[in-house]
Design a protein around this motif. Structure first.
Motif, PDB file in Angstrom:
ATOM      1  N   ASP A   1      -5.257   3.818  -2.583  1.00  0.00           N
ATOM      2  CA  ASP A   1      -5.104   3.313  -1.222  1.00  0.00           C
ATOM      3  C   ASP A   1      -6.447   3.416  -0.504  1.00  0.00           C
ATOM      4  O   ASP A   1      -7.248   4.312  -0.795  1.00  0.00           O
ATOM      5  CB  ASP A   1      -4.033   4.168  -0.518  1.00  0.00           C
ATOM      6  CG  ASP A   1      -3.683   3.624   0.852  1.00  0.00           C
ATOM      7  OD1 ASP A   1      -3.851   2.405   1.082  1.00  0.00           O
ATOM      8  OD2 ASP A   1      -3.226   4.426   1.694  1.00  0.00           O
TER       9      ASP A   1
ATOM     10  N   GLU B   1      -1.995   7.696  -2.637  1.00  0.00           N
ATOM     11  CA  GLU B   1      -1.353   6.940  -1.550  1.00  0.00           C
ATOM     12  C   GLU B   1      -0.707   7.933  -0.600  1.00  0.00           C
ATOM     13  O   GLU B   1       0.063   8.797  -1.024  1.00  0.00           O
ATOM     14  CB  GLU B   1      -0.296   5.996  -2.174  1.00  0.00           C
ATOM     15  CG  GLU B   1       0.700   5.386  -1.217  1.00  0.00           C
ATOM     16  CD  GLU B   1       0.063   4.484  -0.166  1.00  0.00           C
ATOM     17  OE1 GLU B   1      -0.090   4.953   0.963  1.00  0.00           O
ATOM     18  OE2 GLU B   1      -0.274   3.334  -0.508  1.00  0.00           O
ATOM     19  N   ASP B   2      -1.072   7.858   0.702  1.00  0.00           N
ATOM     20  CA  ASP B   2      -0.570   8.868   1.641  1.00  0.00           C
ATOM     21  C   ASP B   2       0.805   8.530   2.207  1.00  0.00           C
ATOM     22  O   ASP B   2       1.470   9.413   2.734  1.00  0.00           O
ATOM     23  CB  ASP B   2      -1.562   9.089   2.782  1.00  0.00           C
ATOM     24  CG  ASP B   2      -1.802   7.819   3.587  1.00  0.00           C
ATOM     25  OD1 ASP B   2      -2.039   6.776   2.952  1.00  0.00           O
ATOM     26  OD2 ASP B   2      -1.745   7.879   4.813  1.00  0.00           O
ATOM     27  N   GLU B   3       1.233   7.273   2.123  1.00  0.00           N
ATOM     28  CA  GLU B   3       2.580   6.964   2.624  1.00  0.00           C
ATOM     29  C   GLU B   3       3.584   7.333   1.532  1.00  0.00           C
ATOM     30  O   GLU B   3       3.671   6.656   0.500  1.00  0.00           O
ATOM     31  CB  GLU B   3       2.684   5.486   2.979  1.00  0.00           C
ATOM     32  CG  GLU B   3       2.003   5.165   4.301  1.00  0.00           C
ATOM     33  CD  GLU B   3       1.808   3.674   4.505  1.00  0.00           C
ATOM     34  OE1 GLU B   3       2.789   3.012   4.862  1.00  0.00           O
ATOM     35  OE2 GLU B   3       0.684   3.189   4.268  1.00  0.00           O
TER      36      GLU B   3
ATOM     37  N   MET C   1      -6.849   3.351   3.181  1.00  0.00           N
ATOM     38  CA  MET C   1      -6.705   4.185   4.380  1.00  0.00           C
ATOM     39  C   MET C   1      -6.021   5.488   4.012  1.00  0.00           C
ATOM     40  O   MET C   1      -4.801   5.532   3.849  1.00  0.00           O
ATOM     41  CB  MET C   1      -5.873   3.441   5.430  1.00  0.00           C
ATOM     42  CG  MET C   1      -6.512   2.167   5.928  1.00  0.00           C
ATOM     43  SD  MET C   1      -7.988   2.494   6.922  1.00  0.00           S
ATOM     44  CE  MET C   1      -7.215   2.893   8.487  1.00  0.00           C
TER      45      MET C   1
ATOM     46  N   LYS D   1      -0.948  -4.844   0.609  1.00  0.00           N
ATOM     47  CA  LYS D   1       0.441  -4.435   0.850  1.00  0.00           C
ATOM     48  C   LYS D   1       1.058  -5.353   1.902  1.00  0.00           C
ATOM     49  O   LYS D   1       0.360  -5.757   2.817  1.00  0.00           O
ATOM     50  CB  LYS D   1       0.474  -2.982   1.356  1.00  0.00           C
ATOM     51  CG  LYS D   1       0.041  -1.974   0.299  1.00  0.00           C
ATOM     52  CD  LYS D   1       0.301  -0.558   0.754  1.00  0.00           C
ATOM     53  CE  LYS D   1      -0.954   0.084   1.319  1.00  0.00           C
ATOM     54  NZ  LYS D   1      -0.842   1.518   1.555  1.00  0.00           N
TER      55      LYS D   1
HETATM   56 CA    CA Z   1      -2.655   4.697   3.714  1.00  0.00          CA
END
Ligand code: CA
Length: 226
Positions: A51, A7-9, A53, A101
């Motif tokens: 995730d 997950e990039d966030e 994106m 989400k």
């Molecule tokens: Ca993302």
């Protein structure tokens, strides 16, 4: 039970990690598709939260590639988008479930339990090998006459040996599986836990034993003579 979070966030990733650790899961977190794929290919995870994106490679491509390489871990896709085509693509691409989400922690944990099936069906809760059993929900090892509670690392080691019984599990693989790819565990840590397990197997009077193949690894096998 070891879970990979891709997950990039950062805020979401940290939140997920905290929730999962509080529930007693081992967690590794990475923040982009390339590392996500790299970690998934180790095939050591009991579940992956992926995730869609992501920078680098998007989650759907990570999934497709990992499945193509034989990675069998259950995958729950995390998506901010509620677009139906993403869900269909994801499920077609080998995902087991998806969450849109924002989701709440209790829903996430319920989905994880459903995918890892802990404590729901007694048959799936117990692994067996020879005359021993290992219960996932209680981390108890049982044999002919006794049962005993295992520590976290002992449980993970024995689970791995039981699933792959009669096969030599290389030391590096066992270390990565139990201590994770991020921690520098030493070979003697592994040896110490193997010796704990041997004592507990003797205590439950198991008909199986952990066999050492020098310089290579360990395997769980039927004892040769009683
Ligand atoms: Ca993302």
């Amino acid at each position: 039970m070891r879970i990979l979070v891709v997950e990039d966030e950062k805020k979401i990733a940290d939140g997920l990690e905290a929730v999962l650790r509080r529930e007693g899961y081992e967690v590794d977190t990475v923040y982009d598709g390339i590392n996500g794929l790299d970690y998934m290919l180790s095939n050591i995870y009991d579940l992956v939260l992926l995730d869609i994106m992501l920078p680098g490679i998007n989650g759907l491509d990570v999934l497709k590639f990992a499945r193509g390489e034989g990675v069998s871990s259950p995958v729950i896709l995390l998506t901010a988008r509620s677009r139906t085509e993403d869900k269909i693509l994801g499920l077609d691409g080998g995902a087991d479930d998806y969450l849109t989400k924002p989701f709440d922690a209790s829903e996430l944990l319920a989905r994880i339990r459903a995918r890892t099936r802990i404590g729901t069906n007694p048959n799936q809760d117990r692994l067996a090998a020879g005359d021993i059993w290992l219960e996932k929900s209680t981390q108890r090892l049982g044999g002919r006459s006794n049962s005993v509670k295992l520590g976290n690392k002992e449980f993970q080691l024995l689970e791995c040996l039981m699933i792959n019984r009669n096969h030599i599990m290389p030391r590096d693989l066992l270390i990565t599986k139990v201590w994770g790819p991020l921690e520098a565990a030493e070979y003697n840590n592994l040896e110490v836990y193997i010796s704990f397990l041997r004592k507990k197997l003797r205590f439950v009077k198991a008909s199986v034993e952990i066999v050492t193949t020098k310089g290579v690894g360990y395997s769980l096998e039927e004892q040769k003579d009683g």
